[in-house]
Design an enzyme around this catalytic site. Structure first.
Site: not given
Length: 601
Positions: A438-440
């Site tokens: 998550y968040e890239g």
């Protein structure tokens, strides 16, 4: 085995000695971070983390969240803990005083953030997202929106979320379809669906403030046509009281590998006429604003990686000291505690030193952002911001990948008992797994490192960092110290490998772009590994100086030197292999490999 003790002495050392809080507290807006205040906050946060949050970690994992109608019910004890969290003012530690925060530096807040995540990562995700939403509104929102939403979000009375992706979009936000229809009164009506929304619905706070990416009717295609909107769960009346329920609902929550007590929601906007939203900043500039929140979140997720690795290490070390099995290879004595076996020692040392390296990266980056936001000199602010942004993918990508290795090794230390859920070791491994996603993903962080952070100034900021590392290498080599000189020798070789890989990327980016980006994750790993080793080397320098001065905890300083030696001996030599791998990628051989491996039809 749910005990967690925050490594306060290590945190204080990093904040004061590596980050340089003595300098930061001289900057405008940072004056309140006195030594007494720092000590009091670290001690109280450690107490809250250990006594309130940590005991709920296992409860949350076993119980999880459940969706009743359109309300998410959090695990037992969650509401009470959250109310205590808010009453103590923890959510506003680094927020501006003008909106009710305490205005303390990020380089202090990062340590407290680590404690929350180590004690209870699922719980910490809610305040983390709220902090990110506050940062985005502080930067881009109108004075009216700020005055309505920020005080209650900073107090924790309301929480915040980040609504980016959709089922068909994934990480490619150019594909989002959520639309925002302008209304005569200046508001907007939003229609669409968002997925993977952390704490999109819960029973902890009275209102949830969603920051939502959507398209206006006349928006250009792609990411240049995305706008940002505030969409509250409950509308807010003119007097600040809560009004009617907005047309936004959680329609399901995900059943996940880990972080069971953090609700990951599918959110529906506009099923009953349109969700009322308010434009943040300029039209079609939403992605730029959201990147403010995203960068904060990426750094925070890197801190999560450090935190969950620390929690796993503490449990593995306790188990290794208590579990007796086998004989001491040197003396033949037995049975002995397994922490006397060489391979267990190797695993524990690997976990510990890698945590220390990546913790140093995360804390150092927070200090750079304090300087970027508060330094009175424009040039110094710009340099600090460029360096801080360069560190973001190293922290997010490097620390989270480290956390998976560390928590996996922690399971291994437990042996078969690590694979049994009752010991709790497996939870840390499961919880850590999301951090690289998550968040890239790590691949996205690596692409960002090369495609944005290196190329925006043709590698000038990276070269400045390499120069700083080289200075430390020379200092260590010239020290004549039996501990420091070998650290410097290993660091110098790793630095050379890092520089060679960076130059190869610069030379091949145009003619061999597929090869360069095929090696982007190894380059991120190389960069974070060597940068972390550099900060450990600096820590060893400082520890030696403190020992010679006869001040402080001698045992702690000796441990800092030992950590730097072990890391230099056993982690930094991997830099040359990573550099060789990076330079071996090219478009022709990559496609040949892919054709051979995937030609199954």
């Amino acid at each position: 085995m749910s005990d967690y003790r925050a490594p306060v002495e290590e945190m204080r050392f990093l904040i004061e000695e590596i980050v340089g809080l003595s300098e930061i507290r001289q900057l405008p807006g940072c004056e309140e971070a006195s030594e007494d205040v720092v000590s009091a906050i670290l001690d109280e946060a450690a107490k809250f983390a250990g006594e309130v949050l940590a005991p709920l970690n296992r409860v949350g994992d076993k119980t999880g969240c459940r969706l009743e109608g359109d309300t998410v019910i959090t695990p037992p004890g969650w509401q009470e803990a959250y109310h205590q969290f808010c009453e103590a003012g923890w959510g506003g530690l680094t927020a501006p005083a003008e909106f009710g925060g305490q205005g303390l530096p990020n380089s202090l807040g990062v340590a407290v953030e680590e404690m929350w995540n180590a004690a209870n990562m699922s719980f910490a995700l809610g305040p983390m997202l709220t902090t990110g939403a506050v940062d985005a509104l502080l930067t881009a929102a109108s004075p009216e929106i700020k005055s309505i939403y920020l005080p209650k979000m900073i107090s924790g009375q309301w929480t915040g979320t980040m609504n980016l992706t959709e089922p068909q979009a994934g990480s490619d936000l150019a594909l989002i379809r959520t639309r925002a229809q302008p209304q005569p009164d200046g508001t907007y009506r939003l229609f669409g669906q968002k997925i993977f929304i952390t704490y999109g619905e819960h029973d902890l706070a009275e209102n949830i403030i969603h920051l939502v990416l959507a398209r206006l009717p006349d928006a250009p295609a792609g990411v240049k046509g995305i706008s940002l909107f505030v969409v509250p769960k409950f509308l807010v009346n003119a007097d600040g009281s809560l009004g009617a329920r907005n047309d936004v609902r959680c329609v399901s929550i995900e059943h996940k590998l880990g972080i069971h007590a953090s609700p990951t929601c599918v959110m529906a906007y506009g099923d009953a006429g349109g969700a009322v939203g308010y434009l943040v900043g300029e039209p079609n500039a939403g992605l730029k604003y959201m990147f403010i929140m995203m960068n904060a979140a990426r750094h925070a997720v890197g801190v999560q990686g450090v935190a969950i690795a620390e929690r796993a290490f503490q449990q593995a070390l306790t188990y290794a000291r208590e579990r007796k099995q086998g004989r001491d290879l040197a003396s033949g004595e037995g049975p002995v505690s397994i922490d006397r076996h060489p391979d267990v020692q190797r695993m524990l040392l690997t976990i510990k030193t890698r945590i220390e390296a990546y913790r140093a990266l995360a804390y150092y980056a927070s200090g750079l952002f304090d300087r970027a936001y508060h330094h009175p000199d424009t040039k110094e602010r710009e340099l600090a911001l460029m360096m801080g942004e360069l560190f973001i993918p190293l922290v997010k990508g490097g620390a989270t990948e480290m956390s998976i290795e560390a928590t996996s090794l922690a399971v291994q230390v437990h042996g078969g008992m690590g694979y049994v859920e009752e010991t709790g070791a497996a939870q840390h491994f499961r919880d850590a797994r999301i951090t690289t996603i998550y968040e890239g993903t790590t691949g996205i962080q690596a692409n960002d490192l090369i495609g944005r952070k290196l190329m925006r100034d043709q590698g000038a900021t990276l070269m400045r960092l390499l120069g700083m590392v080289e200075t430390t290498c020379k200092e260590l080599a010239g020290s004549g110290d039996a501990d420091l000189a070998p650290i410097g020798a290993h660091l110098a070789k790793a630095l050379a490998a890092w520089g060679e890989a960076a130059r190869w990327i610069g030379e091949n980016l145009k003619g061999n772009i597929l090869g360069v980006f095929a090696g982007s994750v190894p380059f991120l790993e190389l960069s974070s590994r060597v940068a972390g080793g550099w900060l450990l080397a600096k820590s060893a320098q400082i520890a030696k100086r403190r020992l010679s001065e006869g001040v402080g905890n001698a045992r702690f300083y000796q441990a800092k030197i030992a950590s730097a030696r072990f890391y230099a001996d056993h982690q930094l030599p991997q830099a040359r292999a990573l550099a060789q791998s990076i330079r071996s990628y090219d478009a022709t051989t990559l496609q040949a490999y892919a054709s051979a491996l995937f030609a199954y039809d």
